[in-house]
Design an enzyme around this catalytic site. Structure first.
Site, PDB file in Angstrom:
ATOM      1  N   ARG A  79       0.855  -1.207   0.000  1.00 60.27           N
ATOM      2  CA  ARG A  79       0.000   0.000   0.000  1.00 60.27           C
ATOM      3  C   ARG A  79       0.878   1.239   0.000  1.00 60.27           C
ATOM      4  O   ARG A  79       2.005   1.205   0.492  1.00 60.27           O
ATOM      5  CB  ARG A  79      -0.946  -0.003   1.179  1.00 60.27           C
ATOM      6  CG  ARG A  79      -0.309  -0.039   2.571  1.00 60.27           C
ATOM      7  CD  ARG A  79       0.079   1.298   3.121  1.00 60.27           C
ATOM      8  NE  ARG A  79       0.295   1.263   4.562  1.00 60.27           N
ATOM      9  CZ  ARG A  79       1.026   2.130   5.219  1.00 60.27           C
ATOM     10  NH1 ARG A  79       1.686   3.080   4.589  1.00 60.27           N
ATOM     11  NH2 ARG A  79       1.140   2.062   6.534  1.00 60.27           N
ATOM     12  N   GLU A 178      -6.867   7.090   7.728  1.00 58.35           N
ATOM     13  CA  GLU A 178      -5.775   7.884   8.322  1.00 58.35           C
ATOM     14  C   GLU A 178      -5.258   8.911   7.310  1.00 58.35           C
ATOM     15  O   GLU A 178      -5.053  10.084   7.633  1.00 58.35           O
ATOM     16  CB  GLU A 178      -4.654   6.950   8.763  1.00 58.35           C
ATOM     17  CG  GLU A 178      -3.473   7.683   9.352  1.00 58.35           C
ATOM     18  CD  GLU A 178      -2.498   6.761  10.052  1.00 58.35           C
ATOM     19  OE1 GLU A 178      -2.908   5.681  10.515  1.00 58.35           O
ATOM     20  OE2 GLU A 178      -1.307   7.120  10.129  1.00 58.35           O
ATOM     21  N   ARG A 182      -5.353   5.541   0.686  1.00 58.93           N
ATOM     22  CA  ARG A 182      -4.420   4.428   0.852  1.00 58.93           C
ATOM     23  C   ARG A 182      -4.662   3.579  -0.388  1.00 58.93           C
ATOM     24  O   ARG A 182      -5.757   3.017  -0.563  1.00 58.93           O
ATOM     25  CB  ARG A 182      -4.717   3.614   2.109  1.00 58.93           C
ATOM     26  CG  ARG A 182      -4.319   4.292   3.412  1.00 58.93           C
ATOM     27  CD  ARG A 182      -2.806   4.199   3.620  1.00 58.93           C
ATOM     28  NE  ARG A 182      -2.345   4.974   4.772  1.00 58.93           N
ATOM     29  CZ  ARG A 182      -2.130   4.481   5.985  1.00 58.93           C
ATOM     30  NH1 ARG A 182      -2.341   3.195   6.219  1.00 58.93           N
ATOM     31  NH2 ARG A 182      -1.695   5.238   6.958  1.00 58.93           N
ATOM     32  N   CYS A 224       0.986  10.954   9.367  1.00 56.32           N
ATOM     33  CA  CYS A 224       1.849  10.341  10.382  1.00 56.32           C
ATOM     34  C   CYS A 224       3.299  10.399   9.901  1.00 56.32           C
ATOM     35  O   CYS A 224       3.581  10.003   8.771  1.00 56.32           O
ATOM     36  CB  CYS A 224       1.441   8.890  10.612  1.00 56.32           C
ATOM     37  SG  CYS A 224       2.491   8.051  11.819  1.00 56.32           S
ATOM     38  N   THR A 226       5.668   8.526  10.314  1.00 57.21           N
ATOM     39  CA  THR A 226       6.207   7.213   9.890  1.00 57.21           C
ATOM     40  C   THR A 226       5.874   6.919   8.431  1.00 57.21           C
ATOM     41  O   THR A 226       6.494   6.048   7.830  1.00 57.21           O
ATOM     42  CB  THR A 226       5.655   6.044  10.738  1.00 57.21           C
ATOM     43  OG1 THR A 226       4.255   5.902  10.487  1.00 57.21           O
ATOM     44  CG2 THR A 226       5.906   6.243  12.211  1.00 57.21           C
ATOM     45  N   ARG A 233       4.059   0.495   2.447  1.00 55.87           N
ATOM     46  CA  ARG A 233       4.261  -0.673   3.315  1.00 55.87           C
ATOM     47  C   ARG A 233       3.989  -1.912   2.482  1.00 55.87           C
ATOM     48  O   ARG A 233       2.871  -2.140   2.023  1.00 55.87           O
ATOM     49  CB  ARG A 233       3.339  -0.623   4.542  1.00 55.87           C
ATOM     50  CG  ARG A 233       3.788  -1.598   5.646  1.00 55.87           C
ATOM     51  CD  ARG A 233       2.982  -1.439   6.920  1.00 55.87           C
ATOM     52  NE  ARG A 233       1.725  -2.154   6.867  1.00 55.87           N
ATOM     53  CZ  ARG A 233       1.564  -3.445   7.161  1.00 55.87           C
ATOM     54  NH1 ARG A 233       2.587  -4.190   7.546  1.00 55.87           N
ATOM     55  NH2 ARG A 233       0.363  -3.993   7.080  1.00 55.87           N
ATOM     56  N   ARG A 262       4.211  -7.552  12.410  1.00 57.40           N
ATOM     57  CA  ARG A 262       2.883  -7.232  12.978  1.00 57.40           C
ATOM     58  C   ARG A 262       2.069  -8.515  13.061  1.00 57.40           C
ATOM     59  O   ARG A 262       2.379  -9.496  12.378  1.00 57.40           O
ATOM     60  CB  ARG A 262       2.110  -6.255  12.071  1.00 57.40           C
ATOM     61  CG  ARG A 262       2.732  -4.893  11.945  1.00 57.40           C
ATOM     62  CD  ARG A 262       1.860  -3.938  11.122  1.00 57.40           C
ATOM     63  NE  ARG A 262       2.479  -2.622  11.068  1.00 57.40           N
ATOM     64  CZ  ARG A 262       1.950  -1.546  10.491  1.00 57.40           C
ATOM     65  NH1 ARG A 262       0.765  -1.623   9.897  1.00 57.40           N
ATOM     66  NH2 ARG A 262       2.575  -0.388  10.495  1.00 57.40           N
ATOM     67  N   GLU A 267      -2.044  -3.483  12.245  1.00 56.31           N
ATOM     68  CA  GLU A 267      -1.228  -2.818  13.253  1.00 56.31           C
ATOM     69  C   GLU A 267      -1.850  -2.960  14.636  1.00 56.31           C
ATOM     70  O   GLU A 267      -3.069  -2.913  14.786  1.00 56.31           O
ATOM     71  CB  GLU A 267      -1.143  -1.334  12.878  1.00 56.31           C
ATOM     72  CG  GLU A 267      -0.110  -0.597  13.660  1.00 56.31           C
ATOM     73  CD  GLU A 267       0.013   0.833  13.170  1.00 56.31           C
ATOM     74  OE1 GLU A 267      -0.986   1.397  12.688  1.00 56.31           O
ATOM     75  OE2 GLU A 267       1.121   1.385  13.294  1.00 56.31           O
TER      76      GLU A 267
HETATM   77  P1  ADP Z   1      -1.682  -0.495   6.870  1.00 52.80           P
HETATM   78  O1  ADP Z   1      -0.951  -1.563   6.170  1.00 52.80           O
HETATM   79  O2  ADP Z   1      -2.669   0.108   5.956  1.00 52.80           O
HETATM   80  O3  ADP Z   1      -0.751   0.423   7.533  1.00 52.80           O
HETATM   81  P2  ADP Z   1      -2.661  -2.436   8.883  1.00 52.80           P
HETATM   82  O4  ADP Z   1      -1.361  -2.977   9.355  1.00 52.80           O
HETATM   83  O5  ADP Z   1      -3.678  -2.164   9.946  1.00 52.80           O
HETATM   84  O6  ADP Z   1      -2.529  -1.065   8.082  1.00 52.80           O
HETATM   85  O7  ADP Z   1      -3.239  -3.462   7.818  1.00 52.80           O
HETATM   86  C1  ADP Z   1      -4.427  -3.199   7.160  1.00 52.80           C
HETATM   87  C2  ADP Z   1      -5.115  -4.478   6.717  1.00 52.80           C
HETATM   88  O8  ADP Z   1      -4.340  -5.089   5.698  1.00 52.80           O
HETATM   89  C3  ADP Z   1      -5.260  -5.498   7.825  1.00 52.80           C
HETATM   90  O9  ADP Z   1      -6.528  -6.104   7.712  1.00 52.80           O
HETATM   91  C4  ADP Z   1      -4.198  -6.516   7.510  1.00 52.80           C
HETATM   92  O10 ADP Z   1      -4.548  -7.806   7.930  1.00 52.80           O
HETATM   93  C5  ADP Z   1      -4.175  -6.450   5.990  1.00 52.80           C
HETATM   94  N1  ADP Z   1      -2.905  -6.923   5.424  1.00 52.80           N
HETATM   95  C6  ADP Z   1      -1.686  -6.380   5.597  1.00 52.80           C
HETATM   96  N2  ADP Z   1      -0.749  -7.078   4.939  1.00 52.80           N
HETATM   97  C7  ADP Z   1      -1.394  -8.114   4.331  1.00 52.80           C
HETATM   98  C8  ADP Z   1      -0.991  -9.192   3.503  1.00 52.80           C
HETATM   99  N3  ADP Z   1       0.284  -9.368   3.149  1.00 52.80           N
HETATM  100  N4  ADP Z   1      -1.944 -10.057   3.075  1.00 52.80           N
HETATM  101  C9  ADP Z   1      -3.238  -9.876   3.424  1.00 52.80           C
HETATM  102  N5  ADP Z   1      -3.676  -8.887   4.178  1.00 52.80           N
HETATM  103  C10 ADP Z   1      -2.785  -8.001   4.640  1.00 52.80           C
HETATM  104  N1  ARG Z   2       1.116   6.126  17.083  1.00 54.31           N
HETATM  105  C1  ARG Z   2       1.035   4.796  16.563  1.00 54.31           C
HETATM  106  C2  ARG Z   2       2.172   3.928  17.085  1.00 54.31           C
HETATM  107  O1  ARG Z   2       3.257   4.434  17.323  1.00 54.31           O
HETATM  108  C3  ARG Z   2       1.050   4.788  15.071  1.00 54.31           C
HETATM  109  C4  ARG Z   2       2.409   4.787  14.401  1.00 54.31           C
HETATM  110  C5  ARG Z   2       2.417   4.443  12.962  1.00 54.31           C
HETATM  111  N2  ARG Z   2       1.190   3.905  12.540  1.00 54.31           N
HETATM  112  C6  ARG Z   2       0.274   4.578  11.900  1.00 54.31           C
HETATM  113  N3  ARG Z   2      -0.861   3.970  11.674  1.00 54.31           N
HETATM  114  N4  ARG Z   2       0.473   5.807  11.499  1.00 54.31           N
HETATM  115  O2  ARG Z   2       2.012   2.757  17.247  1.00 54.31           O
END
Ligand code: ADP
Ligand code: ARG
Length: 309
Positions: A79, A178, A182, A224, A226, A233, A262, A267
């Site tokens: 993403r 956020e 995305r 953010c 990060t 990501r 993760r 997250e």
């Molecule tokens: P983001 O990647 O947008 O920062 P999250 O870590 O919360 O946020 O992930 C968002 C969604 O994407 C979650 O439901 C997670 O399970 C899914 N996800 C992330 N990576 C994968 C992957 N490699 N395969 C399937 N689903 C994924």
């Molecule tokens: N403040 C949160 C943490 O440190 C978010 C950090 C990065 N993640 C995000 N979704 N922007 O865990």
């Protein structure tokens, strides 16, 4: 809003690493004494450094995984986070601006054809059952994140939020979560190259219709710190049951290869069946291609150690 339990059904870790969000692009300069420190610490990007983008998937070193390793990888997702140049960031937009942003993004997406053709589903008009299913299948954001809530990103929820996706759910766009966009490419299996190619194609097409906040030093601007730079990501969901029982060992490999671990529900979630989300940790000062490569290299290193255990 619906009760938190239906929005947030998974085990959740409430531990924050970076507790700061920006309200607008200029905020990163106005509050440079604060943001520069955070950004150098997280991305190792100095205040005078430039950010250069490169989404050329042909430069990625990622031969197909051998069959035994391919079996360990359930799915791949990449993403990028984007925000429109002509608006404040989500923390500071008004309800009217948020609706304008939704309209601009969805009308750009409605012109897509071929593999990227899809439909927009607004969060407010989805049933609880539809939302729960999309979240469980890893397609939709969960909402109810206490960090997003405390910085104002969940104001007027679920107004002007939603998800666009193609029929196969391999190309998706989250709107006004956020970040304002995305952009997501994902599929079952381990074909990282194909996922990166689709992501690059989709992000370029959206950018030809919408102006994103971007500059020479920060790259793409995100709310953010990060997510500054590439906003990228790249992750796989991978089964590493033996290695994950040894936190010191897997954390030392993750640190060496700049990857983050993760839980598979996103997250701040935990996993207990040996399957984890492994992704690049850095997003700024390196190109998209280099960061997907970080993830690929980290995954190879983790698999190699798993096989010895
Ligand atoms: P983001 O990647 O947008 O920062 P999250 O870590 O919360 O946020 O992930 C968002 C969604 O994407 C979650 O439901 C997670 O399970 C899914 N996800 C992330 N990576 C994968 C992957 N490699 N395969 C399937 N689903 C994924
Ligand atoms: N403040 C949160 C943490 O440190 C978010 C950090 C990065 N993640 C995000 N979704 N922007 O865990």
């Amino acid at each position: 809003r619906p009760p938190r339990s239906t929005l947030f059904p998974y085990t959740t870790l409430f531990r924050s690493g970076i507790g700061v969000y920006a309200g607008c692009h200029e905020g990163y300069y106005t509050f440079a004494p604060l943001f520069d420190k955070i950004i150098s610490d997280y991305h190792q990007h100095s205040p005078s450094a430039k950010h250069i983008s490169n989404m050329d998937h042909t430069q990625l070193q990622c031969p197909d995984f051998p069959a035994d390793e391919d079996k360990m990888i359930n799915s791949t997702r990449i993403r990028v986070a984007r925000n429109l140049a002509d608006y404040p960031l989500g923390t500071a937009v008004t309800a009217v601006q948020r609706r304008e942003i939704e309209k601009k993004i969805t009308s750009a997406l409605s012109t897509f054809t071929g593999e990227l053709k899809g439909k927009y589903y607004s969060l407010g008009s989805m049933t609880e059952a539809e939302k729960t299913q999309l979240i469980a299948d890893h397609f939709l954001f969960k909402g109810g994140d206490k960090y997003l809530e405390s910085c104002g990103l969940e104001r007027d929820w679920p107004e002007a939020r939603g998800i666009f996706h193609n029929d196969a759910k391999t190309f998706l766009v989250w709107v006004n979560e956020e970040d304002q966009l995305r952009i997501i490419s994902m599929q079952k299996g381990s074909n990282i190259l194909q996922v990166f190619q689709r992501l690059a194609d989709a992000a370029n097409k959206i950018e030809s219709k919408a102006k994103f906040a971007n500059d020479e030093h920060f790259g793409y601007v995100s709310t953010c710190p990060t997510n500054m730079g590439t906003g990228l990501r790249a992750s796989v969901h991978i089964n590493l049951p033996k290695l994950m029982k040894n936190p010191d060992l897997h954390q030392s490999i993750a640190d060496k290869y700049h990857v983050q671990i993760r839980g598979i529900h996103g997250e701040h979630t935990e996993t207990n069946d040996g399957t984890f989300d492994i992704s690049n940790r850095r997003r700024l000062g390196k190109s998209e291609k280099e960061l997907v490569q970080d993830m690929v290299n980290g995954v190879h290193a983790l698999i190699d150690v798993e096989k010895t255990l």
